[in-house]
Structure formats: C-alpha cells, structure tokens
Motif scaffolding. Structure first.
Motif, PDB file in Angstrom:
ATOM      1  N   ASN A 120      16.133   7.326  -8.263  1.00 37.85           N
ATOM      2  CA  ASN A 120      14.930   7.015  -9.444  1.00 37.85           C
ATOM      3  C   ASN A 120      14.295   6.041  -9.035  1.00 37.85           C
ATOM      4  O   ASN A 120      14.446   4.618  -9.356  1.00 37.85           O
ATOM      5  N   ASP A 121      12.755   6.075  -8.488  1.00 35.16           N
ATOM      6  CA  ASP A 121      12.022   5.039  -8.060  1.00 35.16           C
ATOM      7  C   ASP A 121      10.994   4.779  -9.339  1.00 35.16           C
ATOM      8  O   ASP A 121      10.358   3.750  -9.134  1.00 35.16           O
ATOM      9  N   SER A 122      11.175   5.421 -10.409  1.00 41.38           N
ATOM     10  CA  SER A 122      10.261   5.086 -11.405  1.00 41.38           C
ATOM     11  C   SER A 122      10.757   4.090 -12.400  1.00 41.38           C
ATOM     12  O   SER A 122      12.205   3.579 -12.288  1.00 41.38           O
ATOM     13  N   ASN A 123      10.175   3.232 -13.198  1.00 39.15           N
ATOM     14  CA  ASN A 123      10.475   2.408 -14.194  1.00 39.15           C
ATOM     15  C   ASN A 123      10.999   2.817 -15.664  1.00 39.15           C
ATOM     16  O   ASN A 123      11.328   2.046 -16.567  1.00 39.15           O
ATOM     17  N   GLN A 124      11.314   4.215 -15.610  1.00 38.53           N
ATOM     18  CA  GLN A 124      11.819   4.766 -16.758  1.00 38.53           C
ATOM     19  C   GLN A 124      13.146   5.755 -16.335  1.00 38.53           C
ATOM     20  O   GLN A 124      13.333   6.023 -15.443  1.00 38.53           O
ATOM     21  N   VAL A 125      13.678   5.813 -17.730  1.00 37.61           N
ATOM     22  CA  VAL A 125      14.852   6.630 -17.685  1.00 37.61           C
ATOM     23  C   VAL A 125      14.826   8.122 -17.707  1.00 37.61           C
ATOM     24  O   VAL A 125      14.149   8.448 -18.584  1.00 37.61           O
ATOM     25  N   VAL A 126      15.395   8.846 -16.704  1.00 32.43           N
ATOM     26  CA  VAL A 126      15.087  10.293 -16.754  1.00 32.43           C
ATOM     27  C   VAL A 126      16.743  10.840 -17.297  1.00 32.43           C
ATOM     28  O   VAL A 126      17.923  10.083 -16.798  1.00 32.43           O
ATOM     29  N   LYS A 127      16.744  11.989 -17.717  1.00 24.11           N
ATOM     30  CA  LYS A 127      17.812  12.608 -18.590  1.00 24.11           C
ATOM     31  C   LYS A 127      18.006  13.909 -17.777  1.00 24.11           C
ATOM     32  O   LYS A 127      17.105  14.548 -17.295  1.00 24.11           O
ATOM     33  N   ASP A 128      19.178  14.319 -18.025  1.00 26.26           N
ATOM     34  CA  ASP A 128      19.692  15.979 -17.754  1.00 26.26           C
ATOM     35  C   ASP A 128      19.352  15.913 -16.206  1.00 26.26           C
ATOM     36  O   ASP A 128      18.635  16.912 -15.702  1.00 26.26           O
ATOM     37  N   ILE A 129      19.903  15.218 -15.080  1.00 26.11           N
ATOM     38  CA  ILE A 129      19.604  15.317 -13.847  1.00 26.11           C
ATOM     39  C   ILE A 129      20.484  16.390 -13.420  1.00 26.11           C
ATOM     40  O   ILE A 129      21.913  16.050 -13.355  1.00 26.11           O
ATOM     41  N   LEU A 130      20.129  17.451 -12.841  1.00 23.80           N
ATOM     42  CA  LEU A 130      20.834  18.645 -12.083  1.00 23.80           C
ATOM     43  C   LEU A 130      20.609  18.654 -10.781  1.00 23.80           C
ATOM     44  O   LEU A 130      19.307  18.921 -10.320  1.00 23.80           O
ATOM     45  N   VAL A 131      21.544  18.181  -9.770  1.00 18.77           N
ATOM     46  CA  VAL A 131      21.111  18.435  -8.389  1.00 18.77           C
ATOM     47  C   VAL A 131      21.808  19.607  -7.742  1.00 18.77           C
ATOM     48  O   VAL A 131      23.037  19.866  -7.931  1.00 18.77           O
ATOM     49  N   LYS A 132      21.243  20.556  -6.915  1.00 17.18           N
ATOM     50  CA  LYS A 132      21.785  21.701  -6.368  1.00 17.18           C
ATOM     51  C   LYS A 132      21.491  21.960  -5.094  1.00 17.18           C
ATOM     52  O   LYS A 132      20.177  21.534  -4.628  1.00 17.18           O
ATOM     53  N   ALA A 133      22.422  21.934  -4.111  1.00 13.59           N
ATOM     54  CA  ALA A 133      22.569  22.294  -2.790  1.00 13.59           C
ATOM     55  C   ALA A 133      22.647  23.670  -2.443  1.00 13.59           C
ATOM     56  O   ALA A 133      23.870  23.834  -2.609  1.00 13.59           O
ATOM     57  N   ASP A 134      21.977  24.336  -1.555  1.00 13.02           N
ATOM     58  CA  ASP A 134      21.987  25.735  -1.217  1.00 13.02           C
ATOM     59  C   ASP A 134      21.735  25.692   0.273  1.00 13.02           C
ATOM     60  O   ASP A 134      20.791  25.222   0.870  1.00 13.02           O
ATOM     61  N   LEU A 135      22.588  26.490   1.177  1.00 17.30           N
ATOM     62  CA  LEU A 135      22.304  26.643   2.402  1.00 17.30           C
ATOM     63  C   LEU A 135      22.029  28.189   2.764  1.00 17.30           C
ATOM     64  O   LEU A 135      22.715  28.959   2.223  1.00 17.30           O
ATOM     65  N   GLN A 136      20.800  28.156   2.895  1.00 16.68           N
ATOM     66  CA  GLN A 136      20.289  29.627   3.213  1.00 16.68           C
ATOM     67  C   GLN A 136      20.236  30.139   4.802  1.00 16.68           C
ATOM     68  O   GLN A 136      19.959  29.240   5.507  1.00 16.68           O
ATOM     69  N   THR A 137      20.952  31.395   5.054  1.00 17.67           N
ATOM     70  CA  THR A 137      21.103  31.436   6.372  1.00 17.67           C
ATOM     71  C   THR A 137      20.485  33.078   6.421  1.00 17.67           C
ATOM     72  O   THR A 137      19.685  33.484   5.555  1.00 17.67           O
ATOM     73  N   SER A 138      20.530  33.636   7.705  1.00 12.68           N
ATOM     74  CA  SER A 138      19.655  34.982   7.861  1.00 12.68           C
ATOM     75  C   SER A 138      20.390  36.049   6.904  1.00 12.68           C
ATOM     76  O   SER A 138      19.658  36.990   6.918  1.00 12.68           O
ATOM     77  N   SER A 139      21.766  35.893   6.673  1.00 12.89           N
ATOM     78  CA  SER A 139      22.169  36.954   6.050  1.00 12.89           C
ATOM     79  C   SER A 139      22.674  36.682   4.368  1.00 12.89           C
ATOM     80  O   SER A 139      22.817  37.380   3.937  1.00 12.89           O
ATOM     81  N   GLN A 140      22.718  35.185   3.996  1.00 11.71           N
ATOM     82  CA  GLN A 140      23.245  35.027   2.726  1.00 11.71           C
ATOM     83  C   GLN A 140      22.878  33.509   2.240  1.00 11.71           C
ATOM     84  O   GLN A 140      22.172  32.885   3.126  1.00 11.71           O
ATOM     85  N   ARG A 141      22.996  33.335   1.060  1.00  8.69           N
ATOM     86  CA  ARG A 141      22.810  32.222   0.635  1.00  8.69           C
ATOM     87  C   ARG A 141      24.082  31.508  -0.092  1.00  8.69           C
ATOM     88  O   ARG A 141      24.477  32.210  -1.040  1.00  8.69           O
ATOM     89  N   LEU A 142      24.313  30.189   0.415  1.00  8.07           N
ATOM     90  CA  LEU A 142      25.466  29.754  -0.283  1.00  8.07           C
ATOM     91  C   LEU A 142      25.316  28.506  -1.040  1.00  8.07           C
ATOM     92  O   LEU A 142      24.629  27.673  -0.690  1.00  8.07           O
ATOM     93  N   SER A 179      28.528  21.265 -10.689  1.00  6.81           N
ATOM     94  CA  SER A 179      27.488  22.043 -11.332  1.00  6.81           C
ATOM     95  C   SER A 179      27.004  21.404 -12.611  1.00  6.81           C
ATOM     96  O   SER A 179      26.191  21.911 -13.184  1.00  6.81           O
ATOM     97  N   ALA A 180      27.727  20.438 -12.847  1.00  7.37           N
ATOM     98  CA  ALA A 180      27.374  19.725 -14.122  1.00  7.37           C
ATOM     99  C   ALA A 180      26.278  18.718 -14.102  1.00  7.37           C
ATOM    100  O   ALA A 180      26.131  18.005 -12.954  1.00  7.37           O
ATOM    101  N   ALA A 181      25.399  18.599 -15.103  1.00  9.42           N
ATOM    102  CA  ALA A 181      24.342  17.691 -15.003  1.00  9.42           C
ATOM    103  C   ALA A 181      24.671  16.441 -15.439  1.00  9.42           C
ATOM    104  O   ALA A 181      25.421  16.100 -16.384  1.00  9.42           O
ATOM    105  N   VAL A 182      23.769  15.454 -15.087  1.00  7.66           N
ATOM    106  CA  VAL A 182      24.106  13.966 -15.064  1.00  7.66           C
ATOM    107  C   VAL A 182      23.275  13.457 -16.529  1.00  7.66           C
ATOM    108  O   VAL A 182      22.068  13.870 -16.484  1.00  7.66           O
ATOM    109  N   ALA A 183      23.991  12.922 -17.523  1.00 11.04           N
ATOM    110  CA  ALA A 183      23.216  12.611 -18.847  1.00 11.04           C
ATOM    111  C   ALA A 183      21.999  11.820 -18.455  1.00 11.04           C
ATOM    112  O   ALA A 183      20.813  12.140 -19.133  1.00 11.04           O
TER     113      ALA A 183
END
Length: 462
Positions: free
Chosen positions: A132-154, A160-164
């Motif tokens: 968080n580079d800003s000077n304010q507090v952000v809420k309900d942060i959800l980070v999701k990482a997917d790997l896309q291949t030629s045949s599927q998405r993982l 999968s829980a959000a940070v308050a």
C-alpha cells in the motif's frame, strides 16, 4: 509537422538552405488553436498532476536458489611485464578457491539476476507482494493468483480469504508453488481487489509471462526376443535413450519403468560386483549437457497372461518411464512419460515354439528336441497333421504325415522329435510343416533354432 527538404548536390550550403526553407514556410498561414474552457465550475490551477489515492502496488519475484559465483582468471608468465601481479590479485580475491585460483568456479553464491529458465517437471515458486503506497487505509483486500496455460487455468492462491484492512506502507505477502506439467507459454495472472475509505470498489490485474522448456529428450526402442522356453509369449526388451538438452549438468537420481498390469519388469542397468549391485553408469550418474544415456529393461508377461496365447495381440501397453533428476544446487525435477505402446508380434493361427534343444550335438548322431504347438485362435478347433521335410544338413528321424489330433482354442500340446545333422558347423533347424485338415491350410516353420554340430572325435579329445 515534419518537413523534408530536397536539394541538388551543388547547393550544399546549409545556411542558405535553412534561410530558403524559412522564407518558404512564411507563406503558409498560422492559426492559433482555441483554448478549451469547460462549461462546469472548476479550478484548473489546483488540479493535481496525479491522483490523490495511489492504488496498492503488486510485485512478483521468482524464488530460485542462488548459483555459484564464477570469475574469469587472468594470468601471465613470470617473465612477462606484470610478473606475479595477476596471480597475487587472484589469491587476494575472496571469491576464488584457495589453492585453485585459476579455476572459474568460486566459493561464493550469487543471487539470480534474471527470471531464468523453467523446465518441464520442475516446481515453479514465486513470491507475491501487495504494498500500500498511499497514505490511506484500504479494506477488504483480496489477492488472487492464477496460472494460465494453453489448456487450463489453475488457481495458485494459498488462501481465498480477504484481508480486513491494509494500512499505509504495509504489505501482504504470499508464496505460491506449482509443479509445471506443460510445455509452452505460461501466464501468471495476479488480481487485486480492495475497497477505499469512501467505499469505492477497486480492482486491477497484472500479467507475468514466461516460457516452460523441455529438459529431456526421451526416445524408446522395442526389441522382441524369445524368452525362456516354457513361456508362450516373447520377452520385450525396452531401450530408453535419455538426452539432456539443457545447458547445465543433471544428476540422474532415478530412471525406472512402471510396467502395466500385463508385465513384470527387470532392470538391466546394474552389475554385480563383490556381491553388491553397482550401477553401470558409475557412482556419480551425472548427465552433461547434450549427452545421451541408454537404459535397458526386460519385460516378461505375467503367468495369467502368458498362458493365454490370444490375449497379447496387436498393440499392447508396456508401461511408463519415471525420471527424477536434480540440477544446480539440488533443484528437483520429475517427469513421467505417457503410456508406452508396442506392436506385439503376430503368430497367426498356430504358433510353434521350442521347449528344449541342446546347444551342441555330435555329427551324424541323433539328438532330441521338444516343441510346443499352440492354437492361437480363440474360437476355432484345429485338426493338425505334422510333416517333416529334410534339408541339406538336417535330417528328421520319424514318421512324417502323422496325425496330431484335435487342438482346441487357446490350448497347446508338447511334441518330442528326433534329428541328426550330416554337416558340421552352426546348423539351422528347419523343415516342419503343420496342416489344418479342416481348412486345408498349411503352416511352414523354417529356421526354428540353431545348433552347433561338431565331430565326435573333437568331443572325445576334450
């Protein structure tokens, strides 16, 4: 505006050409563009050059082990002008190996300077950080990482829980792991969603693209050979040629064959020395770049399948190779090939195999062999007649044209025969004929086996 000035080679005075171009441009009218004045109330002097609320910044770094530091040795002879200067500098260098300063390999480790190569079968590990580079507090942060291949998405996210909430100058860290199982382009998609202090929902994504390369080139060859004389089907010898197509050496930890349910496998890559099983490749099984190594396996059909002659026909599944290796500083990789298949040899309706035969026989003395005749058909009963035809060197002793009786489907019978040879040397047993009286079909069997014929005088001397 772009102006192109064409002039003759004789008129190469740049000062005159510039003045000429300026005088020419004065003839074109110049119009001042009108200034845009918005109709809504605003204060353009106070407009910020960048938004007040900076969104979180996402960073991705691949986790790899360090590499050994390499230096370039610079030496010279004592009679040269530098004398011992270069040698002394290498001895004082802390990265060199004491006593072996001229070797390029050092004792220190260096961190990776780039993304590096990722090979099929290795584990891809990555570190994801949302700051968080800003000077304010952000809420309900959800980070999701997917790997896309030629045949599927993982989905590779550990949680999968959000940070308050995420305070200013704080970060959320996550480490992901994935065993790469496909070759080609892979895209790591990192998505972040959050809520600002004003309740506004925000969302952004970043893409990280990398290529997965092939580490090994595997080629297989099948060889059919007669197994022990009590078996109905052939042994199968599998030769696996494995080539290292990377740029670094590999330590081959394991190369094994997982057979299918129809076969038992015996590895032929070890030798017995002093009662211990030793690898034929030595104690250190390193495979240098672009080197190839051959592994050999012998497969025998299991008893329940060997007794049924009609079972193993056509294309059969042999099994799959399991390869485990280590690179660099112990980075582990593993590959499993697809199911290996081979075309089983066809024996037709009737198969004749040898049960017993001597290796060496005396000249012009009878010797016995035992044959096994199998009805490979699964539906038809045969009525067989045996005929024996003499050759130039092999002569059959017995009655030709005798009835063998009925042979039911997938059944077999044993037959004892007597022969003698009139020529010395390695002779081929040939001349058997089987005729099915039902279909009036004749099956010819030549070059069944070979025997070594020697003189009886030579045998007496030994």
């Amino acid at each position: 505006m772009e102006i192109v000035l064409h002039y003759r080679p004789l008129h190469n005075d740049l000062t005159k050409l510039q003045k000429l171009a300026e005088e020419t441009l004065k003839e074109f009218p110049v119009r001042q563009l009108p200034r845009f004045v918005p109709w809504f109330p605003n204060d353009s002097r106070k407009l910020p050059l960048k938004p007040k609320r900076q969104p979180p910044v996402i960073s991705v770094m691949r986790l790899t082990k360090p590499t050994l530091f390499t230096n370039v040795p610079v030496t010279c002879e004592e009679r040269d002008l530098p004398g011992e200067l270069f040698n002394q500098l290498m001895k004082d260098d802390p990265s060199t190996v004491k006593g072996a300063e001229t070797l390029m390999l050092g004792e220190m480790l260096t961190l990776p300077q780039n993304f590096g190569n990722i090979f099929l079968g290795e584990t891809f590990s990555s570190y994801i950080s949302v700051h968080n580079d800003s000077n304010q507090v952000v809420k309900d942060i959800l980070v999701k990482a997917d790997l896309q291949t030629s045949s599927q998405r993982l989905n590779l996210s550990a949680s999968s829980a959000a940070v308050a909430e995420l305070k200013s100058d704080c970060c959320i860290d996550d480490v992901i792991h994935h065993e790469v199982k496909e070759i080609g382009t892979h895209i790591l998609v990192c998505a972040v969603s959050y809520t600002t202090q004003t309740g506004e929902k925000m969302y952004f994504r970043k893409f990280f693209k990398f290529q997965v390369l092939k580490p090994l080139d595997v080629k297989t060859k099948f060889y059919n050979a007669e197994s022990d004389l009590s078996s109905v089907t052939d042994e199968v010898f599998l030769e696996a040629q494995i080539q290292n197509i990377t740029t670094s050496p590999m330590f081959m930890e394991k190369v094994s064959l997982e057979p299918s349910i129809m076969y038992n496998v015996a590895e032929l890559n070890t030798a017995n020395k002093a009662g211990e099983s030793v690898s034929t490749f030595g104690s250190r099984t390193y495979l240098q770049p672009m080197d190839t190594r051959q592994y050999l396996y012998c497969l025998k059909p299991k008893q329940e399948f060997a007794e049924k002659a009609g079972v193993i026909k056509g294309v059969t599944v042999i099994g799959k190779l399991d390869i485990v290796w280590k690179t660099n500083l112990g980075e582990r990789g593993r590959l499993q090939t697809s199911q290996l298949q081979r075309m089983a040899p066809g024996y037709g309706d009737v198969r004749l195999s040898l049960e017993t035969i001597p290796d060496t026989v005396n000249l012009e003395e009878p010797f016995d062999i035992t044959c096994k005749i199998t009805n490979c058909s699964s539906e038809r009963t045969m009525d067989l007649v045996l005929e024996m035809c003499n050759t130039n060197s092999i002569h059959w002793c017995g009655v030709s044209g005798r009835q063998l009786g009925k042979l039911h489907p997938s059944s077999s019978l044993h037959l004892a025969l007597t022969l003698l040879s009139s020529v010395q040397g390695l002779q081929s047993v040939s001349g058997l004929r089987l005729t099915d009286t039902f279909l009036k079909r004749t099956y010819e069997y030549d070059d069944i086996a070979q025997v070594c014929v020697i003189s009886s005088k030579i045998n007496e001397e030994h």
